[in-house]
Motif scaffolding. Structure first.
Motif, PDB file in Angstrom:
ATOM      1  N   PHE A   9       0.878  -1.164   0.000  1.00  0.00           N
ATOM      2  CA  PHE A   9       0.000   0.000   0.000  1.00  0.00           C
ATOM      3  C   PHE A   9       0.919   1.218   0.000  1.00  0.00           C
ATOM      4  N   VAL A  10       0.883   1.998  -1.086  1.00  0.00           N
ATOM      5  CA  VAL A  10       1.819   3.111  -1.249  1.00  0.00           C
ATOM      6  C   VAL A  10       1.053   4.430  -1.263  1.00  0.00           C
ATOM      7  N   SER A  11       1.337   5.278  -0.277  1.00  0.00           N
ATOM      8  CA  SER A  11       0.666   6.570  -0.216  1.00  0.00           C
ATOM      9  C   SER A  11       1.597   7.739  -0.492  1.00  0.00           C
ATOM     10  N   LEU A  12       2.895   7.504  -0.585  1.00  0.00           N
ATOM     11  CA  LEU A  12       3.859   8.565  -0.899  1.00  0.00           C
ATOM     12  C   LEU A  12       4.632   8.232  -2.170  1.00  0.00           C
ATOM     13  N   SER A  13       4.613   9.133  -3.123  1.00  0.00           N
ATOM     14  CA  SER A  13       5.297   8.871  -4.401  1.00  0.00           C
ATOM     15  C   SER A  13       6.803   8.716  -4.221  1.00  0.00           C
ATOM     16  N   SER A  14       7.372   9.344  -3.207  1.00  0.00           N
ATOM     17  CA  SER A  14       8.819   9.230  -2.992  1.00  0.00           C
ATOM     18  C   SER A  14       9.235   7.816  -2.590  1.00  0.00           C
ATOM     19  N   ASN A  15       8.294   7.011  -2.117  1.00  0.00           N
ATOM     20  CA  ASN A  15       8.604   5.629  -1.738  1.00  0.00           C
ATOM     21  C   ASN A  15       8.499   4.643  -2.898  1.00  0.00           C
ATOM     22  N   VAL A  16       7.928   5.077  -4.007  1.00  0.00           N
ATOM     23  CA  VAL A  16       7.639   4.159  -5.111  1.00  0.00           C
ATOM     24  C   VAL A  16       8.875   3.442  -5.649  1.00  0.00           C
ATOM     25  N   PRO A  17      10.003   4.118  -5.890  1.00  0.00           N
ATOM     26  CA  PRO A  17      11.160   3.365  -6.415  1.00  0.00           C
ATOM     27  C   PRO A  17      11.593   2.218  -5.497  1.00  0.00           C
ATOM     28  N   TYR A  18      11.566   2.459  -4.196  1.00  0.00           N
ATOM     29  CA  TYR A  18      11.976   1.424  -3.248  1.00  0.00           C
ATOM     30  C   TYR A  18      10.979   0.271  -3.220  1.00  0.00           C
ATOM     31  N   VAL A  19       9.700   0.603  -3.291  1.00  0.00           N
ATOM     32  CA  VAL A  19       8.661  -0.424  -3.301  1.00  0.00           C
ATOM     33  C   VAL A  19       8.774  -1.273  -4.561  1.00  0.00           C
ATOM     34  N   LEU A  20       8.943  -0.629  -5.713  1.00  0.00           N
ATOM     35  CA  LEU A  20       9.045  -1.373  -6.974  1.00  0.00           C
ATOM     36  C   LEU A  20      10.259  -2.295  -6.984  1.00  0.00           C
ATOM     37  N   LYS A  21      11.386  -1.823  -6.488  1.00  0.00           N
ATOM     38  CA  LYS A  21      12.578  -2.674  -6.434  1.00  0.00           C
ATOM     39  C   LYS A  21      12.350  -3.886  -5.535  1.00  0.00           C
ATOM     40  N   ASP A  22      11.734  -3.657  -4.376  1.00  0.00           N
ATOM     41  CA  ASP A  22      11.456  -4.756  -3.460  1.00  0.00           C
ATOM     42  C   ASP A  22      10.449  -5.729  -4.063  1.00  0.00           C
ATOM     43  N   ALA A  23       9.412  -5.188  -4.705  1.00  0.00           N
ATOM     44  CA  ALA A  23       8.389  -6.026  -5.329  1.00  0.00           C
ATOM     45  C   ALA A  23       8.988  -6.890  -6.436  1.00  0.00           C
ATOM     46  N   LEU A  24       9.875  -6.321  -7.226  1.00  0.00           N
ATOM     47  CA  LEU A  24      10.528  -7.100  -8.288  1.00  0.00           C
ATOM     48  C   LEU A  24      11.361  -8.234  -7.700  1.00  0.00           C
ATOM     49  N   GLN A  25      11.994  -7.988  -6.572  1.00  0.00           N
ATOM     50  CA  GLN A  25      12.755  -9.044  -5.895  1.00  0.00           C
ATOM     51  C   GLN A  25      11.820 -10.159  -5.422  1.00  0.00           C
ATOM     52  N   LYS A  26      10.654  -9.796  -4.910  1.00  0.00           N
ATOM     53  CA  LYS A  26       9.685 -10.792  -4.447  1.00  0.00           C
ATOM     54  C   LYS A  26       9.215 -11.670  -5.611  1.00  0.00           C
ATOM     55  N   VAL A  27       9.008 -11.072  -6.778  1.00  0.00           N
ATOM     56  CA  VAL A  27       8.587 -11.836  -7.957  1.00  0.00           C
ATOM     57  C   VAL A  27       9.686 -12.826  -8.351  1.00  0.00           C
ATOM     58  N   LYS A  28      10.943 -12.406  -8.253  1.00  0.00           N
ATOM     59  CA  LYS A  28      12.061 -13.313  -8.567  1.00  0.00           C
ATOM     60  C   LYS A  28      12.075 -14.508  -7.623  1.00  0.00           C
ATOM     61  N   GLU A  29      11.519 -14.324  -6.422  1.00  0.00           N
ATOM     62  CA  GLU A  29      11.437 -15.399  -5.439  1.00  0.00           C
ATOM     63  C   GLU A  29      10.109 -16.162  -5.560  1.00  0.00           C
ATOM     64  N   ASN A  30       9.453 -16.022  -6.721  1.00  0.00           N
ATOM     65  CA  ASN A  30       8.193 -16.718  -7.032  1.00  0.00           C
ATOM     66  C   ASN A  30       7.039 -16.342  -6.106  1.00  0.00           C
ATOM     67  N   MET A  31       6.955 -15.081  -5.764  1.00  0.00           N
ATOM     68  CA  MET A  31       5.844 -14.595  -4.949  1.00  0.00           C
ATOM     69  C   MET A  31       4.920 -13.746  -5.816  1.00  0.00           C
ATOM     70  N   GLU A  32       3.629 -13.762  -5.493  1.00  0.00           N
ATOM     71  CA  GLU A  32       2.659 -12.928  -6.200  1.00  0.00           C
ATOM     72  C   GLU A  32       2.624 -11.561  -5.529  1.00  0.00           C
ATOM     73  N   VAL A  33       2.638 -10.508  -6.364  1.00  0.00           N
ATOM     74  CA  VAL A  33       2.711  -9.157  -5.811  1.00  0.00           C
ATOM     75  C   VAL A  33       1.664  -8.259  -6.452  1.00  0.00           C
ATOM     76  N   SER A  34       0.998  -7.481  -5.598  1.00  0.00           N
ATOM     77  CA  SER A  34       0.085  -6.428  -6.036  1.00  0.00           C
ATOM     78  C   SER A  34       0.484  -5.152  -5.306  1.00  0.00           C
ATOM     79  N   ILE A  35       0.351  -4.026  -5.998  1.00  0.00           N
ATOM     80  CA  ILE A  35       0.661  -2.737  -5.380  1.00  0.00           C
ATOM     81  C   ILE A  35      -0.544  -1.825  -5.559  1.00  0.00           C
ATOM     82  N   PHE A  36      -1.031  -1.295  -4.438  1.00  0.00           N
ATOM     83  CA  PHE A  36      -2.165  -0.384  -4.424  1.00  0.00           C
ATOM     84  C   PHE A  36      -1.637   1.007  -4.112  1.00  0.00           C
ATOM     85  N   PHE A  37      -1.849   1.939  -5.046  1.00  0.00           N
ATOM     86  CA  PHE A  37      -1.356   3.313  -4.899  1.00  0.00           C
ATOM     87  C   PHE A  37      -2.507   4.230  -4.516  1.00  0.00           C
ATOM     88  N   ASP A  38      -2.320   4.991  -3.439  1.00  0.00           N
ATOM     89  CA  ASP A  38      -3.341   5.910  -2.966  1.00  0.00           C
ATOM     90  C   ASP A  38      -2.709   7.274  -2.703  1.00  0.00           C
TER      91      ASP A  38
END
Length: 115
Positions: A9-38
């Motif tokens: 759950f992302v409410s600050l645009s300044s956090n988006v690069p860090y969230v996306l990098k972490d989410a991409l790592q989770k996908v590499k570990e075969n995890m399902e990822v969804s990101i909700f931007f508010d």
């Protein structure tokens, strides 16, 4: 064994690069990822914002977002943001969703991370 599900759950645009990098790592570990931007976080899903702010924190935001979409990460922009100011001109691949969608994702997730 089913893949673990993560919801961000992302409410600050300044956090988006860090969230996306972490989410991409989770996908590499075969995890399902969804990101909700508010709130402010949803701006990164606006085509106009990406044209103005193509780089943030020395990171190509458009490239990160495209990498996330290509990796199968689901990107949701809060539908309430379309009512604010000029609304959102959503990027291709992202979806508008409401709080019910977020809650459904959160209930099914193994972890919900807020940024």
């Amino acid at each position: 064994m089913a893949n673990k599900k993560f919801v961000y759950f992302v409410s600050l645009s300044s956090n988006v690069p860090y969230v996306l990098k972490d989410a991409l790592q989770k996908v590499k570990e075969n995890m399902e990822v969804s990101i909700f931007f508010d709130l402010d976080g949803a701006r990164v899903l606006d085509q106009r914002y990406l044209k103005k702010m193509d780089r943030t924190h020395s990171i190509d935001l458009g490239l990160l977002i495209n990498s996330a979409l290509n990796a199968g990460i689901k990107l949701y922009g809060c539908q309430m943001n379309v009512l604010i100011a000029d609304g959102l001109e959503l990027i291709d691949g992202a979806e508008l969703a409401g709080v019910v969608t977020f809650l459904e994702l959160a209930y099914e997730a193994d972890a919900v991370l807020s940024f």
